[in-house]
Design a protein around this motif. Sequence first.
Motif, mmCIF file in Angstrom:
data_model
loop_
_atom_site.group_PDB
_atom_site.id
_atom_site.type_symbol
_atom_site.label_atom_id
_atom_site.label_comp_id
_atom_site.label_asym_id
_atom_site.label_seq_id
_atom_site.Cartn_x
_atom_site.Cartn_y
_atom_site.Cartn_z
ATOM 1 N N LEU A 41 0.808 -1.219 0.000
ATOM 2 C CA LEU A 41 0.000 0.000 0.000
ATOM 3 C C LEU A 41 0.842 1.271 0.000
ATOM 4 O O LEU A 41 0.306 2.372 0.183
ATOM 5 C CB LEU A 41 -0.963 0.004 1.198
ATOM 6 C CG LEU A 41 -1.979 -1.154 1.259
ATOM 7 C CD1 LEU A 41 -3.012 -0.901 2.349
ATOM 8 C CD2 LEU A 41 -2.667 -1.369 -0.085
ATOM 9 N N PRO A 43 2.452 4.185 -1.838
ATOM 10 C CA PRO A 43 2.265 4.796 -3.166
ATOM 11 C C PRO A 43 3.489 4.682 -4.059
ATOM 12 O O PRO A 43 3.360 4.456 -5.266
ATOM 13 C CB PRO A 43 1.947 6.261 -2.830
ATOM 14 C CG PRO A 43 1.375 6.219 -1.454
ATOM 15 C CD PRO A 43 2.129 5.127 -0.746
ATOM 16 N N SER A 46 3.674 1.012 -5.430
ATOM 17 C CA SER A 46 2.686 0.721 -6.470
ATOM 18 C C SER A 46 3.007 1.489 -7.751
ATOM 19 O O SER A 46 2.843 0.962 -8.860
ATOM 20 C CB SER A 46 1.269 1.035 -5.980
ATOM 21 O OG SER A 46 1.142 2.384 -5.598
ATOM 22 N N HIS A 88 1.369 0.906 6.857
ATOM 23 C CA HIS A 88 0.071 1.456 6.494
ATOM 24 C C HIS A 88 -1.083 0.670 7.127
ATOM 25 O O HIS A 88 -2.191 0.643 6.603
ATOM 26 C CB HIS A 88 -0.078 1.500 4.970
ATOM 27 C CG HIS A 88 0.963 2.348 4.309
ATOM 28 N ND1 HIS A 88 2.175 1.830 3.871
ATOM 29 C CD2 HIS A 88 1.004 3.674 4.041
ATOM 30 C CE1 HIS A 88 2.895 2.803 3.336
ATOM 31 N NE2 HIS A 88 2.208 3.926 3.433
ATOM 32 N N VAL A 123 -4.410 -0.144 -6.379
ATOM 33 C CA VAL A 123 -3.877 0.674 -5.283
ATOM 34 C C VAL A 123 -3.568 2.074 -5.804
ATOM 35 O O VAL A 123 -3.897 3.083 -5.162
ATOM 36 C CB VAL A 123 -2.602 0.041 -4.682
ATOM 37 C CG1 VAL A 123 -1.964 0.996 -3.660
ATOM 38 C CG2 VAL A 123 -2.920 -1.292 -4.026
ATOM 39 N N ASN A 124 -2.951 2.148 -6.984
ATOM 40 C CA ASN A 124 -2.621 3.431 -7.602
ATOM 41 C C ASN A 124 -3.867 4.280 -7.833
ATOM 42 O O ASN A 124 -3.824 5.505 -7.740
ATOM 43 C CB ASN A 124 -1.918 3.194 -8.944
ATOM 44 C CG ASN A 124 -0.493 3.695 -8.939
ATOM 45 O OD1 ASN A 124 0.013 4.156 -7.928
ATOM 46 N ND2 ASN A 124 0.168 3.599 -10.076
ATOM 47 N N GLN A 125 -4.972 3.608 -8.138
ATOM 48 C CA GLN A 125 -6.224 4.305 -8.411
ATOM 49 C C GLN A 125 -7.070 4.508 -7.144
ATOM 50 O O GLN A 125 -8.191 4.979 -7.220
ATOM 51 C CB GLN A 125 -7.053 3.517 -9.432
ATOM 52 C CG GLN A 125 -6.376 3.315 -10.770
ATOM 53 C CD GLN A 125 -7.206 2.417 -11.675
ATOM 54 O OE1 GLN A 125 -8.400 2.655 -11.874
ATOM 55 N NE2 GLN A 125 -6.588 1.389 -12.225
ATOM 56 N N ARG A 126 -6.515 4.119 -6.003
ATOM 57 C CA ARG A 126 -7.217 4.191 -4.716
ATOM 58 C C ARG A 126 -8.500 3.362 -4.750
ATOM 59 O O ARG A 126 -9.540 3.747 -4.208
ATOM 60 C CB ARG A 126 -7.528 5.647 -4.349
ATOM 61 C CG ARG A 126 -6.271 6.490 -4.193
ATOM 62 C CD ARG A 126 -6.574 7.892 -3.732
ATOM 63 N NE ARG A 126 -5.338 8.658 -3.590
ATOM 64 C CZ ARG A 126 -5.289 9.935 -3.190
ATOM 65 N NH1 ARG A 126 -6.411 10.571 -2.893
ATOM 66 N NH2 ARG A 126 -4.129 10.549 -3.075
ATOM 67 N N ARG A 127 -8.403 2.203 -5.369
ATOM 68 C CA ARG A 127 -9.543 1.284 -5.475
ATOM 69 C C ARG A 127 -9.130 -0.111 -5.018
ATOM 70 O O ARG A 127 -9.574 -1.114 -5.553
ATOM 71 C CB ARG A 127 -10.032 1.240 -6.927
ATOM 72 C CG ARG A 127 -10.592 2.545 -7.443
ATOM 73 C CD ARG A 127 -10.668 2.565 -8.961
ATOM 74 N NE ARG A 127 -11.346 1.416 -9.489
ATOM 75 C CZ ARG A 127 -11.201 0.977 -10.747
ATOM 76 N NH1 ARG A 127 -10.355 1.575 -11.574
ATOM 77 N NH2 ARG A 127 -11.876 -0.081 -11.156
ATOM 78 N N SER A 240 -5.232 4.996 10.019
ATOM 79 C CA SER A 240 -5.114 3.838 9.145
ATOM 80 C C SER A 240 -5.384 2.554 9.899
ATOM 81 O O SER A 240 -6.069 1.651 9.418
ATOM 82 C CB SER A 240 -3.708 3.800 8.533
ATOM 83 O OG SER A 240 -3.511 2.633 7.793
#
Length: 256
Positions: A41, A43, A46, A88, A123-127, A240
């Motif tokens: 997780l 950023p 990813s 995270h 993960v990159n798309q926050r999905r 978190s």
Amino acid sequence: MVSPSTTLFLSLLLSFFAFFSQSESKSHPPKVSIDLYYETLCPDSSDFIVNHLPKIFTTDLIPIVHLKFVPWGNAKIRPNTTTFDCQHGPNECFHNTVQACAIDIWPELDKHFRFIYCVEDLVNQRRVYEWESCYKKLHLDSEPIKQCYNSERGKQLELHYAAETNALKPPHKYVPWVVVDGEPLYEDYENLLSYICKAYKGTETPKSCTKVSYLEEVKAKNEHSDCDKEREDDTWRKMSSTLSAWFHKMILGDAF
């Protein structure tokens, strides 16, 4: 839903693996080892997996590399226990274990890389909550992975990766931590292709190596990763941890 661009990339990836596996079987070139120490997780991790690492697959470099994923990163084992905490929160511990299980169950690089890429793209798309859609997209059986992360096997895999990460010399400072033939790239990992070409000892130089600049030495940049090993953000970590604990309770149950 996985994005159309992800679907296209994964389709192309299959074609590249099929082509290069044939050429590799004929020539058997010496391998350049690439070890990627990361956490799922983060950023920066990813981003590297989705936007930089695929370059070795879309060039003629894949036959000359041996790529290994080590999903542990900045996690820590609690003293006198086998329980671990992740930078995270618990959700990252869960995904680290899922990807460790994927590597174990699908040891072929084409299978576990496609799965890792698919999840990290989300993960990159926050999905990341849609991560299970990768099973269907890639036509993979989810049951062996579930059995792994719900059993002691998943924890054993993570403890193995913990030992491997903690044994790094020099120790890692942040993630992603990319090591090429035993030498860390520090924060210059975006120039991975140049380092691969420099490390390659074969007689038949890949064409891609004539297009990238060779680097004389590894130099760390002044900037620091968002996932620094010593980075502490109490507010974020507490938030978190709370959200991830709720996520496990409501959706995943007591897997760990």
